[in-house]
Design a protein around this motif. Structure first.
Motif, PDB file in Angstrom:
ATOM      1  N   LEU A  48      32.585 -15.546  16.287  1.00 24.87           N
ATOM      2  CA  LEU A  48      32.658 -16.232  17.906  1.00 24.87           C
ATOM      3  C   LEU A  48      34.371 -16.647  17.855  1.00 24.87           C
ATOM      4  CD1 LEU A  48      29.874 -19.259  16.726  1.00 24.87           C
ATOM      5  CD2 LEU A  48      29.992 -17.185  18.542  1.00 24.87           C
ATOM      6  N   LEU A  59      36.186 -14.097  19.177  1.00 28.44           N
ATOM      7  CA  LEU A  59      35.728 -13.761  20.346  1.00 28.44           C
ATOM      8  C   LEU A  59      36.081 -14.044  21.583  1.00 28.44           C
ATOM      9  CD1 LEU A  59      31.992 -13.364  21.420  1.00 28.44           C
ATOM     10  CD2 LEU A  59      33.783 -11.412  20.916  1.00 28.44           C
ATOM     11  N   GLU A  60      36.675 -15.500  21.403  1.00 29.94           N
ATOM     12  CA  GLU A  60      37.932 -16.775  21.606  1.00 29.94           C
ATOM     13  C   GLU A  60      39.447 -16.285  21.689  1.00 29.94           C
ATOM     14  OE1 GLU A  60      36.780 -20.118  19.638  1.00 29.94           O
ATOM     15  OE2 GLU A  60      35.320 -20.027  20.131  1.00 29.94           O
ATOM     16  N   LEU A  98      39.466 -12.530  21.645  1.00 28.45           N
ATOM     17  CA  LEU A  98      39.619 -12.030  22.995  1.00 28.45           C
ATOM     18  C   LEU A  98      40.101 -12.023  23.884  1.00 28.45           C
ATOM     19  CD1 LEU A  98      37.057  -9.389  21.060  1.00 28.45           C
ATOM     20  CD2 LEU A  98      39.437  -8.416  21.549  1.00 28.45           C
ATOM     21  N   SER A  99      39.715 -13.674  24.491  1.00 31.93           N
ATOM     22  CA  SER A  99      39.550 -14.393  25.485  1.00 31.93           C
ATOM     23  C   SER A  99      40.958 -14.290  26.009  1.00 31.93           C
ATOM     24  CB  SER A  99      38.486 -15.086  25.271  1.00 31.93           C
ATOM     25  OG  SER A  99      38.411 -16.013  26.804  1.00 31.93           O
ATOM     26  N   GLU A 144      43.165 -11.851  26.506  1.00 25.86           N
ATOM     27  CA  GLU A 144      43.374 -11.125  27.484  1.00 25.86           C
ATOM     28  C   GLU A 144      43.847 -12.117  28.487  1.00 25.86           C
ATOM     29  OE1 GLU A 144      39.048 -11.079  28.977  1.00 25.86           O
ATOM     30  OE2 GLU A 144      38.396  -9.536  28.515  1.00 25.86           O
ATOM     31  N   TYR A 179      37.959  -3.480  28.277  1.00 22.05           N
ATOM     32  CA  TYR A 179      36.095  -3.258  28.707  1.00 22.05           C
ATOM     33  C   TYR A 179      35.282  -3.263  27.354  1.00 22.05           C
ATOM     34  CZ  TYR A 179      37.907  -2.867  32.685  1.00 22.05           C
ATOM     35  OH  TYR A 179      38.687  -3.244  34.147  1.00 22.05           O
ATOM     36  N   ILE A 214      34.612  -4.215  24.268  1.00 23.09           N
ATOM     37  CA  ILE A 214      34.642  -5.742  22.896  1.00 23.09           C
ATOM     38  C   ILE A 214      34.473  -5.106  22.189  1.00 23.09           C
ATOM     39  CG2 ILE A 214      34.958  -8.192  23.013  1.00 23.09           C
ATOM     40  CD1 ILE A 214      33.773  -7.736  25.842  1.00 23.09           C
ATOM     41  N   LYS A 220      29.823 -24.207  16.793  1.00 22.99           N
ATOM     42  CA  LYS A 220      29.975 -22.940  17.265  1.00 22.99           C
ATOM     43  C   LYS A 220      28.733 -22.560  18.497  1.00 22.99           C
ATOM     44  CE  LYS A 220      34.755 -23.371  17.718  1.00 22.99           C
ATOM     45  NZ  LYS A 220      34.942 -24.128  19.328  1.00 22.99           N
ATOM     46  N   GLN A 221      27.794 -22.565  17.587  1.00 26.71           N
ATOM     47  CA  GLN A 221      27.172 -21.993  17.981  1.00 26.71           C
ATOM     48  C   GLN A 221      25.230 -23.065  17.140  1.00 26.71           C
ATOM     49  OE1 GLN A 221      25.039 -18.246  15.623  1.00 26.71           O
ATOM     50  NE2 GLN A 221      25.839 -17.746  17.553  1.00 26.71           N
ATOM     51  N   SER A 235      27.858 -21.720  21.288  1.00 28.98           N
ATOM     52  CA  SER A 235      27.024 -20.456  21.696  1.00 28.98           C
ATOM     53  C   SER A 235      25.783 -20.350  21.311  1.00 28.98           C
ATOM     54  CB  SER A 235      27.464 -19.211  21.254  1.00 28.98           C
ATOM     55  OG  SER A 235      27.524 -19.556  20.033  1.00 28.98           O
ATOM     56  N   LEU A 292      23.721 -15.213  23.499  1.00 27.26           N
ATOM     57  CA  LEU A 292      25.664 -14.045  23.112  1.00 27.26           C
ATOM     58  C   LEU A 292      24.547 -13.858  21.571  1.00 27.26           C
ATOM     59  CD1 LEU A 292      28.448 -13.800  22.476  1.00 27.26           C
ATOM     60  CD2 LEU A 292      28.078 -15.499  20.565  1.00 27.26           C
ATOM     61  N   GLU A 293      23.907 -14.668  21.427  1.00 28.08           N
ATOM     62  CA  GLU A 293      23.350 -13.893  20.032  1.00 28.08           C
ATOM     63  C   GLU A 293      21.701 -14.173  19.559  1.00 28.08           C
ATOM     64  OE1 GLU A 293      24.878 -13.164  16.875  1.00 28.08           O
ATOM     65  OE2 GLU A 293      26.315 -14.147  16.644  1.00 28.08           O
ATOM     66  N   ASN A 322      27.502  -5.977  24.452  1.00 31.05           N
ATOM     67  CA  ASN A 322      29.166  -5.806  25.243  1.00 31.05           C
ATOM     68  C   ASN A 322      28.831  -6.940  25.979  1.00 31.05           C
ATOM     69  OD1 ASN A 322      32.007  -4.485  24.633  1.00 31.05           O
ATOM     70  ND2 ASN A 322      31.359  -3.767  26.470  1.00 31.05           N
ATOM     71  N   LYS A 330      28.406 -10.616  24.660  1.00 33.96           N
ATOM     72  CA  LYS A 330      30.247 -10.863  24.792  1.00 33.96           C
ATOM     73  C   LYS A 330      30.359 -11.370  25.878  1.00 33.96           C
ATOM     74  CE  LYS A 330      30.661  -7.571  21.179  1.00 33.96           C
ATOM     75  NZ  LYS A 330      31.520  -7.179  19.967  1.00 33.96           N
ATOM     76  N   ARG A 331      31.085 -10.117  26.863  1.00 34.75           N
ATOM     77  CA  ARG A 331      32.087 -10.172  27.883  1.00 34.75           C
ATOM     78  C   ARG A 331      31.789 -11.401  28.481  1.00 34.75           C
ATOM     79  NH1 ARG A 331      36.316 -10.719  29.728  1.00 34.75           N
ATOM     80  NH2 ARG A 331      36.582  -9.210  29.045  1.00 34.75           N
ATOM     81  N   TYR A 334      30.414 -14.694  27.398  1.00 37.87           N
ATOM     82  CA  TYR A 334      30.693 -15.660  26.257  1.00 37.87           C
ATOM     83  C   TYR A 334      32.419 -15.115  26.694  1.00 37.87           C
ATOM     84  CZ  TYR A 334      31.872 -18.410  22.044  1.00 37.87           C
ATOM     85  OH  TYR A 334      32.732 -19.615  21.538  1.00 37.87           O
ATOM     86  N   MET A 335      32.886 -15.047  26.453  1.00 44.07           N
ATOM     87  CA  MET A 335      34.354 -14.654  26.742  1.00 44.07           C
ATOM     88  C   MET A 335      35.346 -14.929  28.301  1.00 44.07           C
ATOM     89  SD  MET A 335      35.310 -10.956  25.054  1.00 44.07           S
ATOM     90  CE  MET A 335      36.978 -10.470  26.435  1.00 44.07           C
TER      91      MET A 335
END
Lengths: 86, 443
Positions: free
Chosen positions: A40, A43-44, A46-47, A50, A58, A60, B279-280, B322, B352-353, B421, B424-425, B427-428
């Protein structure tokens, strides 16, 4: 943008996410093992990256994001993809 | 005197096709792998219940020598296990007993199938270790160990019964996740559930100050560990939950727990969870349709909330937590159309999951008793197939093959790079929205 500048921005983003001193981390060190950056958190990261580079990632690949070196590859690929998309 | 406490770990999918999918689609078996890599909180509690003059060794099953190799000697061995690993547990117990080392068995399966378990043990512990293990050790030292010890089914966190698990036994081991239990049981009482509610007579909560002490102790030995609250439904009691979260926030942890969909109805609770580092959360959503939920629990608690599932998931994830949604395929109302329905639901929910499981009649559950009564179990004894991925009964409205093949198809879709993907997008993008970016759509 050269690799050094990209790496500096990645380290800044990582520091913001983890609130850890990441300046001495090696590029191939596993971030989960050394600073507990789980899936998790990746992912944070990566965000955050960005936002820092104003780009869209694209592909991920959160596994690749488990090292600073992997993050570098992700950002470099994304920079090319984003430039081509313009 | 020296006691060896052996934790069984690791579950292997039995169906070949599913096992291969686990290799190519990591998300498919992700949660199972995480669970298998957690330390055994039960045995750490047993260690704490052991008198201080007795030495204890905590051992993971993976480090136990293979069949023909010599086992480490102890004066007494205690093994805690669960259904999918019980046959391996019995084999290990038999090896130790053949060496002349007495064995005590405990855990959920042993509690639910005591007559079976006692054939492989010198003593069994039924229900909680609290109220049983100290007496067992005292009797063993006195040479009068009994065949069965009854643990507490209530009051396990009360003074006199409660002990803090021996987290110190984990020091120096490569865990990156640690577990702390805040409650035992769950009032919803789903028919298929084989969790701690089967060894408790009522829902029980640990006092907040005890939980905080344990969190400090459990995390002290590790750098930045991820914490798993080893509960079946943490936030049943919202008032207690808020008090706990306020105390947890300063600990600066990242953690996971299991709870129910009602947390979405309380914005203050969600806010406190996020601020405390949650977190989840794993939520048993069970079915992509209301019909599938009817009759699942005695009061249709889940069925009555189905129409709020999507909005609730959205609120929870927007708060920065999440959701790991779990589903049970092969419920009696499910036809072969359930697989496509579930894929649609997963896409609409932006979970997310996702954890897909096959309904599994664990021995000792009401589901097991019903299917056995109706002659729908495929075998008399199938414990090593209780993996949550293998079919062990005749479904009501589809064939065994339809359930197996539909499950494989759905897993391939849900855990594909494309679908993962996309999740995840989302979530981001939610993370950006919380950070005030506002440039991306989070619909």
């Amino acid at each position: 943008m050269n690799r050094q500048k990209i790496e500096i921005e990645i380290r800044k983003a990582l520091a913001r996410i983890t609130e850890e001193d990441v300046s001495r981390l090696k590029a191939d060190e596993n971030l989960a093992e050394v600073i507990g950056l789980d899936s998790l958190g990746r992912l944070e990261l990566l965000s955050e990256v960005e936002d820092a580079f104003d780009l869209t990632i694209y592909d991920i690949d959160s596994e690749k994001a488990s090292t600073i070196g992997g993050m570098l590859e992700i950002v470099e690929a994304a920079l090319i993809e984003n430039a081509e998309a313009v | 005197m020296r006691i060896g406490l052996i934790a069984m770990s690791g579950v292997r999918v039995r169906t070949e096709e599913l096992a291969e999918m686990g290799v190519t689609l990591p998300g498919f078996v992700n949660r199972g792998k995480v669970i298998a890599s957690l330390p055994s909180l039960g045995l750490l509690t047993v260690a704490a219940l052991t008198p201080p003059d007795v030495e204890v060794a905590y051992i993971e099953y993976d480090s136990v020598p293979e069949d023909d190799a010599e086992l480490e000697r102890f004066d007494l061995v205690g093994i805690s296990s669960f259904t999918a690993r019980i046959e391996a547990t019995y084999a290990l117990a038999d090896r130790y007993r053949a060496m002349g080392v007495p064995v005590a068995l405990g855990g959920l399966h042993v509690s639910l199938m005591p007559d079976e378990a006692r054939q492989h043990a010198d003593a069994i512990v039924v229900d909680g270790a609290e109220g049983a293990w100290p007496e067992l050790v005292a009797d063993f030292k006195a040479g009068r160990m009994k065949k069965r010890y009854q643990g507490l089914r209530k009051g396990v966190f009360a003074p006199g019964a409660y002990v803090m698990p021996r987290f110190d036994l984990l020091e120096g081991r490569p865990y990156n996740r640690v577990t702390v239990q805040t409650s035992r049981g769950c009032p919803i009482n789903c028919e298929f559930c084989a969790a701690s509610l089967r060894i408790t007579s009522s829902f029980q909560q640990k006092p907040v100050e005890r939980v905080i002490e344990e969190l400090r102790a459990a995390t002290a030995a590790f750098d930045s560990p991820f914490v798993e609250l080893a509960d079946d439904n943490t936030f049943v009691n919202k008032k207690w939950g808020k008090a706990l979260l306020k105390e947890m926030a300063p600990l600066n942890l990242r953690w996971f727990t299991e709870t129910d969909i009602s947390v979405a109805d309380d914005p203050e609770l969600l806010d406190l969870m996020a601020k405390a580092g949650c977190k989840q959360i794993l939520i048993g959503l069970e079915s992509p349709s209301e019909g599938g939920l009817v009759g699942l629990d005695p009061h249709d608690w889940k069925a009555r909330r189905f129409d709020k599932y999507l909005s609730a998931i959205s609120r929870i994830q927007a708060a920065g937590i999440s959701v790991n949604g779990t589903f049970v395929l092969g419920l009696d109302s499910h036809t072969s159309s359930v697989f496509a329905e579930l894929l649609d639901f997963v896409r609409a929910s932006n979970l997310l999951e996702v954890q897909l499981t096959v309904q599994t009649p664990f021995p000792g559950t009401p589901l097991y008793e019903r299917l056995k009564r109706d002659g729908r179990l495929l075998a008399e004894r199938y414990w090593d197939r209780c993996t949550l991925f293998d079919v062990n009964y005749v479904p009501a409205r589809m064939s065994v093959e339809e359930l197996e093949q539909g499950f494989v198809w759905l897993a391939a879709e849900v855990y594909s790079d494309r679908e993962f993907n996309r999740r995840k997008r989302h979530y981001m993008d939610l993370a950006k929205a919380r950070n005030g970016d506002g440039l991306r759509s989070v619909a």
